[in-house]
Scaffold this active site. Structure first.
Site, PDB file in Angstrom:
ATOM      1  N   HIS A   1       0.915  -0.909  -0.300  1.00  0.00           N
ATOM      2  CA  HIS A   1      -0.201   0.396   0.044  1.00  0.00           C
ATOM      3  C   HIS A   1       0.698   1.385  -0.289  1.00  0.00           C
ATOM      4  CE1 HIS A   1      -2.840   3.028   2.058  1.00  0.00           C
ATOM      5  NE2 HIS A   1      -3.857   2.378   1.080  1.00  0.00           N
TER       6      HIS A   1
ATOM      7  N   ASP B   1       3.296  -4.657   8.709  1.00  0.00           N
ATOM      8  CA  ASP B   1       2.010  -3.940   7.730  1.00  0.00           C
ATOM      9  C   ASP B   1       0.560  -5.262   8.278  1.00  0.00           C
ATOM     10  OD1 ASP B   1      -0.532  -2.413   7.185  1.00  0.00           O
ATOM     11  OD2 ASP B   1       0.605  -2.025   5.437  1.00  0.00           O
TER      12      ASP B   1
ATOM     13  N   GLN C   1      -4.065  -5.397   6.700  1.00  0.00           N
ATOM     14  CA  GLN C   1      -5.707  -6.348   5.793  1.00  0.00           C
ATOM     15  C   GLN C   1      -5.666  -7.683   6.697  1.00  0.00           C
ATOM     16  OE1 GLN C   1      -7.304  -5.423   4.169  1.00  0.00           O
ATOM     17  NE2 GLN C   1      -7.115  -3.074   3.617  1.00  0.00           N
TER      18      GLN C   1
ATOM     19  N   LYS D   1     -10.454  -1.571  10.563  1.00  0.00           N
ATOM     20  CA  LYS D   1     -10.476  -2.518   9.076  1.00  0.00           C
ATOM     21  C   LYS D   1     -11.168  -3.534  10.306  1.00  0.00           C
ATOM     22  CE  LYS D   1      -7.468  -0.787   6.356  1.00  0.00           C
ATOM     23  NZ  LYS D   1      -8.211  -0.329   4.844  1.00  0.00           N
TER      24      LYS D   1
ATOM     25  N   CYS E   1      -5.291   2.285  -3.378  1.00  0.00           N
ATOM     26  CA  CYS E   1      -3.305   2.860  -3.379  1.00  0.00           C
ATOM     27  C   CYS E   1      -1.851   1.689  -3.270  1.00  0.00           C
ATOM     28  CB  CYS E   1      -4.165   3.103  -1.454  1.00  0.00           C
ATOM     29  SG  CYS E   1      -4.679   4.867  -1.491  1.00  0.00           S
TER      30      CYS E   1
END
Length: 404
Positions: free
Chosen positions: A121, A198, A201, A224, A362
């Site tokens: 991202h 990261d 997700q 999220k 993104c």
């Protein structure tokens, strides 16, 4: 086995209509929906506890402080951090990444190298580019293949004694690929590099164990995970957090202040300047409780059923291509119809009450790799159904007929 119909009753928004049609919400990778239990917790805070924290001797302040710190402990337990003060509250994943990147400005020099992946991202690309501009370090990229997987043999070649940091997402937001982060972390540590993952997700689908992963930094966003927007967390190993300078100056992050010298507070407060999103922190804990009550194993199993069903049904449409075909992926389907712009398909689906994301998500380097302007992305959550996927498939067929 999930009782999806009962779960859906927890989400008020799922009963509304859009453009006169029942809402089908397939933009979960952008933000999940919020259950009534979390909404009630927000109202409860502002109705009964609203006060600034850590500073007051009065009852409301102490009660709000207790709730906020209890939420930190819930997050510590969920991610299995060794200490609660290794959990830093931030405004989200982007803030968390920038906090670490800013801190490493003081630790890197010309000739040092940092590695990102081709699946990132923008929020896990741009801060590191800015870091390289400030320090003279060099940015290197782990390439991807046509299936949307990282090429680990190339990663091995990129690593050297000059590698100081490695960054990758746990799961690609654009393709759903689950990256081999255990391997990535272990190999980086062999050359003495730190690793940031990261997890924005991944956390809606997987329950990461930061100690088992031996990761140095792990970041996530509450929105999220059925929580509020504007709230996230940074996990950092204690030794790394102690090495990094504060990201912002202000109240709360200090021990003593004079005009001659300021000393900083201990972890986690060193990185939490100013009045935080108190309600957001508290209900981040509520959202984690909610998802744990359902169970991440049950969530993963059900979402994989949705992924397999959706993949099969969409591929029955002639001229439809799915991007991201790794064997290890989560419930994200990025696809295009031959000769039709994704925005046009998304607009027609919206008229049918179906919310998908269109564009580059993104993650423009991924789209550049495939030489496409973007994709239509349908991302599924544990409150979605196969009947909704059927509606998506019929909507895509209708869009194809109208636009061909």
């Amino acid at each position: 086995m999930l009782n999806v119909e009962d779960i859906r009753k927890d989400f008020p928004i799922l009963s509304r209509e859009v453009n006169g049609k029942p809402l089908v919400y397939f933009d979960n990778a952008a933000t999940s929906q919020t259950p009534q239990q979390v909404i009630d917790a927000i109202v409860d805070y502002y109705s009964n506890y609203n006060a600034n924290i850590h500073r007051g001797v009065h009852t409301l302040s102490q009660e709000a402080t207790d709730l906020y710190e209890q939420a930190r402990q819930k997050i510590q337990a969920h991610f299995n951090a060794k200490h609660s003060y290794e959990i830093i509250f931030t405004s989200g994943t982007t803030h968390s990444i920038n906090l670490v990147a800013n801190g490493f400005s003081a630790l890197l020099k010309k000739g040092d190298e940092i590695i990102v992946s081709a699946l990132e991202h923008h929020s896990n690309i741009v801060p590191w580019q800015m870091l390289c501009e400030r320090t003279g370090a060099t940015l290197k990229v782990i390439p991807m293949n046509d299936d949307g997987e990282l090429v680990m043999s190339e990663y091995d070649k990129l690593l050297s004694k000059n590698t100081k940091l490695v960054f990758t997402n746990h799961i690609s937001n654009a393709l759903g690929t689950i990256n081999p982060i255990e391997y990535i972390i272990a190999k980086a540590h062999e050359v003495g590099a730190a690793v940031l993952i990261d997890g924005a997700q991944a956390c809606p689908h997987i329950k990461p164990d930061v100690q088992d992963l031996d990761v140095d930094f792990y970041v996530a966003s509450a929105h999220k995970m059925c929580g509020p927007t504007g709230m996230g967390m940074l996990y950092g190993k204690e030794e790394w957090l102690n090495k990094l300078p504060p990201y912002q100056g202000g109240g709360e992050m200090i021990a003593e202040v004079s005009f001659e010298k300021t000393t900083y507070a201990d972890l986690p407060h060193k990185f939490e300047a100013g009045t935080p999103n108190i309600a957001g922190g508290i209900v981040f804990g509520t959202a984690i409780d909610y998802m744990n009550a359902i169970g991440f194993d049950a969530i993963a199993k059900y979402e994989n059923e949705l992924l397999e069903y959706g993949t099969q049904k969409l591929l029955e449409i002639e001229g439809l291509k799915i991007y991201g075909t790794s064997q290890h992926k989560t419930s994200v389907l990025s696809f295009n119809l031959e000769g039709i712009h994704p925005y046009d398909v998304g607009s027609i689906l919206d008229k049918l009450g179906i919310a998908v994301r269109t564009g580059h998500h993104c993650a423009q380097p991924i789209m550049d790799y495939y030489k496409i302007p973007g994709t239509i992305r349908a991302s599924f959550a544990f409150y979605n159904t196969k009947a909704e996927i059927d509606a998506l498939v019929e909507g895509v067929k209708k869009a194809k007929m109208m636009l061909s």
